[in-house]
Enzyme design. Structure first.
Site, PDB file in Angstrom:
ATOM      1  N   LYS A   1      13.874 -11.687  12.357  1.00 41.87           N
ATOM      2  CA  LYS A   1      14.462 -12.781  13.152  1.00 41.87           C
ATOM      3  C   LYS A   1      13.787 -14.111  12.902  1.00 41.87           C
ATOM      4  CE  LYS A   1      11.323 -10.472  15.633  1.00 41.87           C
ATOM      5  NZ  LYS A   1      11.043  -9.055  15.664  1.00 41.87           N
TER       6      LYS A   1
ATOM      7  N   ARG B   1       0.868  -1.192   0.000  1.00 45.18           N
ATOM      8  CA  ARG B   1       0.000   0.000   0.000  1.00 45.18           C
ATOM      9  C   ARG B   1       0.895   1.230   0.000  1.00 45.18           C
ATOM     10  NH1 ARG B   1      -2.864  -3.457   3.135  1.00 45.18           N
ATOM     11  NH2 ARG B   1      -1.347  -3.099   4.759  1.00 45.18           N
TER      12      ARG B   1
ATOM     13  N   GLU C   1       0.290  -7.586  20.703  1.00 45.99           N
ATOM     14  CA  GLU C   1      -0.475  -7.714  19.472  1.00 45.99           C
ATOM     15  C   GLU C   1      -1.793  -8.440  19.732  1.00 45.99           C
ATOM     16  OE1 GLU C   1       1.578  -8.684  15.982  1.00 45.99           O
ATOM     17  OE2 GLU C   1       3.524  -8.145  16.809  1.00 45.99           O
TER      18      GLU C   1
ATOM     19  N   ILE D   1      19.386  -2.100  20.457  1.00 42.73           N
ATOM     20  CA  ILE D   1      20.596  -2.455  21.217  1.00 42.73           C
ATOM     21  C   ILE D   1      21.607  -3.079  20.256  1.00 42.73           C
ATOM     22  CG2 ILE D   1      21.543  -3.811  23.136  1.00 42.73           C
ATOM     23  CD1 ILE D   1      18.672  -4.051  24.232  1.00 42.73           C
TER      24      ILE D   1
ATOM     25  N   GLY E   1      16.058  -4.877  19.172  1.00 43.85           N
ATOM     26  CA  GLY E   1      15.711  -3.580  18.562  1.00 43.85           C
ATOM     27  C   GLY E   1      16.935  -2.711  18.366  1.00 43.85           C
TER      28      GLY E   1
ATOM     29  N   GLU F   1      21.361  -6.588  12.448  1.00 41.97           N
ATOM     30  CA  GLU F   1      21.477  -6.033  13.805  1.00 41.97           C
ATOM     31  C   GLU F   1      20.107  -5.805  14.447  1.00 41.97           C
ATOM     32  OE1 GLU F   1      24.576  -5.076  15.686  1.00 41.97           O
ATOM     33  OE2 GLU F   1      22.862  -5.452  16.984  1.00 41.97           O
TER      34      GLU F   1
ATOM     35  N   VAL G   1      17.556  -8.567  16.738  1.00 41.74           N
ATOM     36  CA  VAL G   1      17.585  -8.910  18.177  1.00 41.74           C
ATOM     37  C   VAL G   1      17.767  -7.631  18.995  1.00 41.74           C
ATOM     38  CG1 VAL G   1      18.716 -10.248  19.990  1.00 41.74           C
ATOM     39  CG2 VAL G   1      18.686 -11.131  17.648  1.00 41.74           C
TER      40      VAL G   1
ATOM     41  N   LYS H   1      15.213 -15.121  18.460  1.00 42.91           N
ATOM     42  CA  LYS H   1      16.344 -14.220  18.719  1.00 42.91           C
ATOM     43  C   LYS H   1      17.507 -14.980  19.356  1.00 42.91           C
ATOM     44  CE  LYS H   1      13.233 -10.249  19.145  1.00 42.91           C
ATOM     45  NZ  LYS H   1      12.331  -9.538  20.063  1.00 42.91           N
TER      46      LYS H   1
ATOM     47  N   ASP I   1       9.199 -15.756  19.923  1.00 46.54           N
ATOM     48  CA  ASP I   1      10.003 -14.622  19.445  1.00 46.54           C
ATOM     49  C   ASP I   1      11.372 -14.602  20.149  1.00 46.54           C
ATOM     50  OD1 ASP I   1      10.193 -11.811  18.142  1.00 46.54           O
ATOM     51  OD2 ASP I   1      10.519 -11.403  20.274  1.00 46.54           O
TER      52      ASP I   1
HETATM   53  N1  HSE Z   1       7.526  -8.377  19.519  1.00 51.85           N
HETATM   54  C1  HSE Z   1       8.852  -8.037  19.937  1.00 51.85           C
HETATM   55  C2  HSE Z   1       8.848  -7.750  21.417  1.00 51.85           C
HETATM   56  C3  HSE Z   1       9.430  -6.829  19.266  1.00 51.85           C
HETATM   57  O1  HSE Z   1       7.786  -7.682  22.049  1.00 51.85           O
HETATM   58  O2  HSE Z   1       9.917  -7.593  21.950  1.00 51.85           O
HETATM   59  C4  HSE Z   1      10.091  -7.112  17.971  1.00 51.85           C
HETATM   60  O3  HSE Z   1      11.163  -7.985  18.102  1.00 51.85           O
END
Ligand code: HSE
Length: 436
Positions: A106, A47, A191, A137, A135, A130, A133, A206, A202
């Protein structure tokens, strides 16, 4: 005149927009630091809003990512759409075209990274990640480059902001998991489908990447033991407080005697640990190297702007390599060897730690000694016991802390104990790290 490097961004979501903003806002800073004019020449998204002011100065705006990938002017493709299917197609197509790739994906790298990295090696291009993992950091570069002098022994990370936010509020406000999750969803911290975050998936993605880099081996994602926070209750949080501990969703990787432990699970840690003070949506990764000792890396693990800091750092690093004619200064996983699984992964049953066990019992004479007897028969040594509630109360919590034991010893003991007639509910087991 400054050298030019051209960039195309695929994906205009939260991290995509953050990246576009940073590339435009800090173009002059990047030029001052690198001597390179990093040009954002195109963006692709399914979009595209032609009235979007952010995209005003961008020459190519397209709904077809292949338009950027096939553009001979573009040196670096930035994949920020996430997911598996299209992202993988675009990344492999970009590599095939001889373009360098930057991604925050990731989930894709943890599951298909071996194929992607090997393809990049074959084509002589870089895949930088980078932002995948922690964000903003800078932990990947730290492991790959800045700790190059070290044998990495252990990583302990809080690498999911959503899970950390939920646990923090449960601990600080005494609220149930379900209530805090619902609130976090309302506030946009979790989410609508929180599965990946709350089930530890998640974090496991990572950890797959961190441990692969730390130990110079390809860690198969499905070998990472993964347990989420959905069963953590306020009762256990209160007992943790009583023990001067806190409960965190930790991602743990250890290398011992040529084998690797990789596990994500709720972990009780002493409040004196720095990781115990990492709260809300913040992430932190603690790394132990044989030369440097322990280092701690802390910051925002998500969000468009912080994550764009890592995406743009990758772009600048690759731009520097392009300009200096350097092909692969640092290998994808930091080790100059084939991307293969070089070490066995220890089964969770064979990993050793202390354990917190909460039994729900009828308060009758002999209950404690019967449970203790089964623990002893399984060779598990108890370091302390707490019992709460009123005499004769139904469903009384009885808590044991154990000395070091294997996962299997604890599982065998619990299987036996949970069959006893005075046990009212399934026994709760939480791994403990760092208790003296
Ligand atoms: N969903 C992830 C978190 C952020 O809550 O840390 C993106 O890696």
């Amino acid at each position: 005149m400054a050298k030019q490097v051209n960039v195309g961004v695929i994906g205009c979501g939260i991290v995509g927009r953050g990246t576009i903003e940073t590339l435009l806002k800090n173009k002059e800073t990047i030029l001052q630091k690198s001597g390179i004019s990093v040009n954002l020449v195109g963006i692709a998204d399914i979009r595209i809003d032609n009235n979007d002011e952010l995209l005003n100065g961008v020459a190519i705006k397209t709904t077809d990512a292949m338009e950027l990938i096939n553009n001979p002017e573009i040196d670096i493709i930035v994949e920020l759409i996430g997911g598996y299917t299209h992202a993988k197609t675009f990344i492999l197509a970009a590599i095939e075209q001889g373009k360098h790739v930057v991604t925050a994906n990731k989930a894709l790298l943890a599951t298909h990274g071996k194929e992607i990295f090997n393809k990049a090696i074959e084509k002589g291009v870089q895949v930088a990640f980078e932002a995948s993992v922690g964000g903003g950091i800078p932990i990947i570069k730290v492991l790959k480059e800045d700790l190059a002098a070290n044998n990495i022994e252990e990583i302990d990370g809080i690498i999911n902001g959503t899970a950390n936010y939920i646990l923090t509020r449960m601990i600080q406000e005494g609220k149930d998991y379900k209530d805090v999750l619902a609130d976090a969803q309302k506030l946009g911290y979790a989410e609508a489908d929180p599965t990946f975050d709350v089930q530890g998936i998640d974090s496991a993605h990572k950890l797959t990447l961190l441990s692969s880099i730390a130990f110079g081996t390809w860690v198969e994602f499905d070998k990472v033991y993964t347990e989420g926070i959905t069963n953590i209750s306020t009762v256990d949080i209160d007992f943790a407080k009583e023990l001067d501990c806190t409960i965190k969703l930790l991602a743990i990787a250890k290398k011992r005697n040529g084998s690797i432990e990789v596990r994500v699970h709720p972990t009780m840690i002493p409040n004196r640990f720095q990781l115990a003070a990492v709260n809300d949506v913040f992430n932190a990764v603690q790394v132990k190297g044989d030369v440097v000792g322990t280092t701690l890396h802390y910051g925002r693990g998500a969000g468009g702007t912080p994550t764009s800091s890592a995406v743009v750092a990758d772009i600048v690093n690759i731009a520097r390599d392009i300009v200096s004619g350097c092909k692969e200064r640092v290998p994808a996983l930091g080790f100059a060897q084939a991307i293969e699984s070089h070490y066995p992964i220890v089964n969770i049953d064979d990993t050793v730690s202390s354990f917190y066990m909460r039994f729900n019992v009828e308060d009758n004479p002999g209950v404690l000694s019967t449970i203790a007897g089964i623990m002893s028969l399984n060779n598990v040594s108890i370091s302390s016991a707490i019992q709460r509630g009123k005499e004769g109360q139904d469903g009384l919590p009885l808590v044991f802390l154990t000395h070091n034991a294997t996962g299997k010893q604890i599982r065998n003991a619990v299987d036996e104990i949970d069959k006893l007639p005075f046990i009212k509910d399934k026994t709760v087991v939480i791994r403990v790290e760092g208790l003296r």
